[in-house]
Design an enzyme around this catalytic site. Structure first.
Site, PDB file in Angstrom:
ATOM      1  N   CYS A  84       0.888  -1.372   0.012  1.00 45.48           N
ATOM      2  CA  CYS A  84      -0.035   0.061   0.020  1.00 45.48           C
ATOM      3  C   CYS A  84       0.905   1.136   0.089  1.00 45.48           C
ATOM      4  O   CYS A  84       0.432   2.417  -0.336  1.00 45.48           O
ATOM      5  CB  CYS A  84      -0.838  -0.044   1.126  1.00 45.48           C
ATOM      6  SG  CYS A  84      -2.147  -1.368   1.082  1.00 45.48           S
ATOM      7  N   HIS A 347      -8.815   3.760  -2.026  1.00 43.09           N
ATOM      8  CA  HIS A 347      -7.672   3.238  -2.021  1.00 43.09           C
ATOM      9  C   HIS A 347      -7.205   2.311  -2.964  1.00 43.09           C
ATOM     10  O   HIS A 347      -7.082   1.150  -2.815  1.00 43.09           O
ATOM     11  CB  HIS A 347      -7.711   2.641  -0.456  1.00 43.09           C
ATOM     12  CG  HIS A 347      -6.256   2.124  -0.161  1.00 43.09           C
ATOM     13  ND1 HIS A 347      -4.981   2.552  -0.585  1.00 43.09           N
ATOM     14  CD2 HIS A 347      -5.788   1.057   0.625  1.00 43.09           C
ATOM     15  CE1 HIS A 347      -4.078   1.976  -0.211  1.00 43.09           C
ATOM     16  NE2 HIS A 347      -4.664   1.178   0.624  1.00 43.09           N
TER      17      HIS A 347
END
Length: 679
Positions: A84, A347
């Site tokens: 991430c 995201h």
């Protein structure tokens, strides 16, 4: 001595639910974000010397395929994957290339095309990089069938509650999600733009205690791009007015403490976030208290809470107090995640870190619209990836004396009644920018007059996928619209349209008049959203209407070239007649001259009685207003070569009767033209 590094251009797509947007493969995403960044910087792709492209899910050289949408110039392209933290890692590599003197202008771009649902491992035939983290967590908490990332961050939240003897039923985590969803309402790039009540967040589906669904970031499709440059490049190209300096960008990975302490906060990266933050603040020569705005990795609400302390935004054990005193939102000590954060903005893993950079650049440049934080001097970024990597960055204006948007003016745009007009235009460009650029092909300026100032906007419908920004004086529009803030707000609310504003001299046009004529498409695209909302509020009861059958009407419409216009009006009435009746509430006559055999044909459009009707006028119906024009001119309107306003100003279209009613007719023309554009 290392070169100073500046962000000179940023761009991003709207973050979308996976698969929800058509023609949105990763090359499409990269083209959109990359072109926006190039346009923002005001440079060409051939200025780019290297590119670092981040993504987590994809084949080996997707980065090349993505960048080739912007240009094929033989430059080095490096593919980056760091979970991430991928986007900020690409940003770090781009910064290092410039700082080390290897290049003067570098592109960092991130994207992700994701599957719906929670994250999962893609390979079952090899060691999972998270096995040490999960093994340690399983010694503390029993593993369940919930998504693994939710368990990891949820357990970190549980450990924080235990460590500081908090009430397990405390709603502090839900409050963080409530704040971020509220912030995202003002972000046209956000996947979710809905404000939820605190109860709605607390009562949404439980994913893993204490995390409900609305406290978890979604999977997303999207892309973001940032162009970095050396001081030499900035000065050589006169880019000081938009340059944002990266004063620090530091990465840390897991420490021994991540695996030796039975603490889930450390397992999910508390210590590496803390280390990266300390290194960044030391390099920048400031403290956490010198920061005004923060984009923080809130993959789950629990992580935002514990990261307040890791970054030094508050003392240990004081994060709950910071939340409950509203020191993490507008009006408080910091504004954390004005974009809506991962929870509400979305995201897409490879894009997240660069999207954070984009938001903070806009904040420092005063270009964040309604989410603008006042008096921003320093901006803080935090991006984390399990496995693990934490990146912390600190930004400031590179040349404050040359800043294109003074902070005093930027913050006052929040108070403009018409600010939403430009935000809706921007949102429209995110969805249909390419087609709008193809139709209009011009740069339009807006001078919006308020009581104490005039704010200058520029809508670029000439380049890439279009953009909306504050005009710093460096952009020369093809035409400029001058209008009062109150009047533009009335257009947004549907109480005024462009043509009536023009005829009433509330709207002034300078420059290329033919370009201004195309602007009606822009106004209509925004007004349609407002009108649809208003129509839903109206409780219009459809009543039987006397009207010609389609076959009766077509007996007349086939006699002349523009007859299809009236056929399409009839079709529109069958679908949305009551809504148009509630908006227009009038009877309109059409007199079409110079039809074949030199015939004149008249129609009557009844928008006074629901659900509306269109008939050939037998002379027994009296119109509130009558529109007269040639068959050939009506055909040009139908073909999109002429619009109502330009026909009126060129005296090809004559209006008799109630002029204010005629002004509403533009909605009808626009509705038909939009229907035809989809065919």
């Amino acid at each position: 001595m290392p070169s100073r590094v500046y962000v000179i251009g940023v761009g991003m797509t709207k973050f979308e639910k996976p698969g929800s947007r058509e023609n949105f493969d990763y090359p499409d995403m990269a083209r959109e974000s990359g072109q926006k960044a190039l346009q923002d910087a005001g440079i060409k792709f051939n200025h780019i010397e290297q590119a670092f492209v981040g993504y987590v899910y994809g084949d080996s050289t997707c980065g090349q395929r993505a960048i080739y949408e912007l240009g094929i110039t033989g430059i080095p392209i490096v593919n980056v994957n760091n979970n991430c933290a991928t986007g900020s890692t690409a940003l770090l590599l781009a910064k290092n290339a410039i700082e080390g003197g290897l290049a003067n202008c570098v592109l960092a771009l991130g994207f992700e095309k994701m599957q719906r649902g929670s994250l999962s491992s893609q390979y079952s035939d090899r060691c999972n990089p998270m096995e040490k983290h999960v093994e340690l967590m399983s010694n503390i908490y029993e593993l369940t069938g919930s998504p693994m990332t939710a368990q990891m961050f949820g357990n970190a939240g549980r450990d924080y509650i235990k460590k500081y003897n908090l009430d397990p039923n405390d709603d502090v985590f839900a409050r963080i999600a409530h704040k971020n969803h509220k912030h995202s309402v003002n972000n046209p790039y956000a996947q979710f733009q809905k404000e939820y009540s605190l109860d709605e967040i607390k009562n949404s589906a439980m994913i893993y205690e204490p995390l409900t669904k609305l406290q978890c970031s979604p999977t997303s499709d999207g892309s973001a791009a940032a162009i970095l440059a050396s001081e030499e490049f900035v000065r050589k190209n006169g880019l000081e007015s938009k340059a944002v300096e990266i004063v620090a960008l530091e990465m840390a990975t897991d420490l021994p403490s991540s695996f030796t302490n039975p603490d889930c906060m450390k397992i999910v990266g508390f210590d590496m976030s803390q280390l990266a933050a300390r290194k960044a603040f030391h390099k920048a020569g400031i403290t956490p208290q010198d920061v005004q705005v923060v984009e923080l990795h809130d993959c789950f609400s629990c992580n935002e809470l514990i990261t307040y302390e890791a970054l030094g935004l508050c003392n240990p054990g004081k994060a709950v107090e910071l939340v409950k005193q509203n020191q993490n939102t507008f009006g408080g000590k910091y504004v954390v995640n004005p974009s809506g954060g991962l929870i509400s903005k979305g995201h897409p893993l490879g894009a997240t870190g660069i999207a954070q950079c984009a938001e903070l650049s806009w904040q420092l440049r005063g270009l964040a619209g309604k989410r603008q934080v006042e008096n921003v001097k320093h901006a803080l970024q935090h991006n984390i990836g399990l496995g693990g990597a934490a990146v912390v960055g600190i930004y400031k204006l590179g040349f404050p004396e040359s800043a294109s948007v003074p902070q005093s003016r930027a913050t006052t745009t929040n108070n403009l009644k018409s600010a939403a007009f430009f935000e809706q235009i921007e949102a429209k460009l995110n969805q249909e920018g390419k087609s709008m650029v193809a139709k209009i092909g011009s740069v339009i300026g807006f001078n919006v007059a308020c009581s104490d100032k005039t704010v200058l906007y520029v809508i670029d419908l000439k380049n890439g996928n279009g953009s909306v920004k504050i005009n710093d004086g460096s952009i020369k529009p093809d035409c400029t619209i001058s209008i009062a803030d109150d009047d533009l707000a009335k257009i947004l609310d549907g109480k005024l349209n462009m043509m009536s504003a023009f005829t009433q001299k509330k709207l002034k046009i300078s420059g290329n008049m033919s370009v201004a004529m195309k602007l009606n498409q822009v106004f209509s695209s925004v007004a349609k959203k407002t009108e649809t909302m208003q129509a839903k509020k109206e409780n219009v009861v459809s009543q039987p209407a006397t009207k010609s059958s389609p076959s009766e009407l077509s007996k007349t419409t086939i006699k002349h070239k523009s007859g299809q216009f009236f056929d399409e009006i009839e079709a529109k009435m069958s679908q949305e007649g009551p809504a148009y009746v509630s908006k227009v509430n009038a009877i309109i006559g059409f007199t079409i001259t110079e039809c074949p055999n030199n015939e004149t044909i008249s129609y009557i459009l009844n928008l006074k009685k629901a659900p509306g009707s269109i008939n050939v006028n037998d002379g027994n119906s009296k119109a509130d207003v009558t529109i007269t024009l040639k068959d050939s001119d009506m055909l040009e309107i139908l073909g999109g070569k002429l619009n109502m306003m330009s026909a009126f100003t060129k005296k090809k279209l004559k209006i008799s009767g109630n002029m204010s009613v005629a002004m509403k007719l533009n909605q009808i023309f626009s509705a038909v033209l939009k229907t035809r554009s989809k065919l």
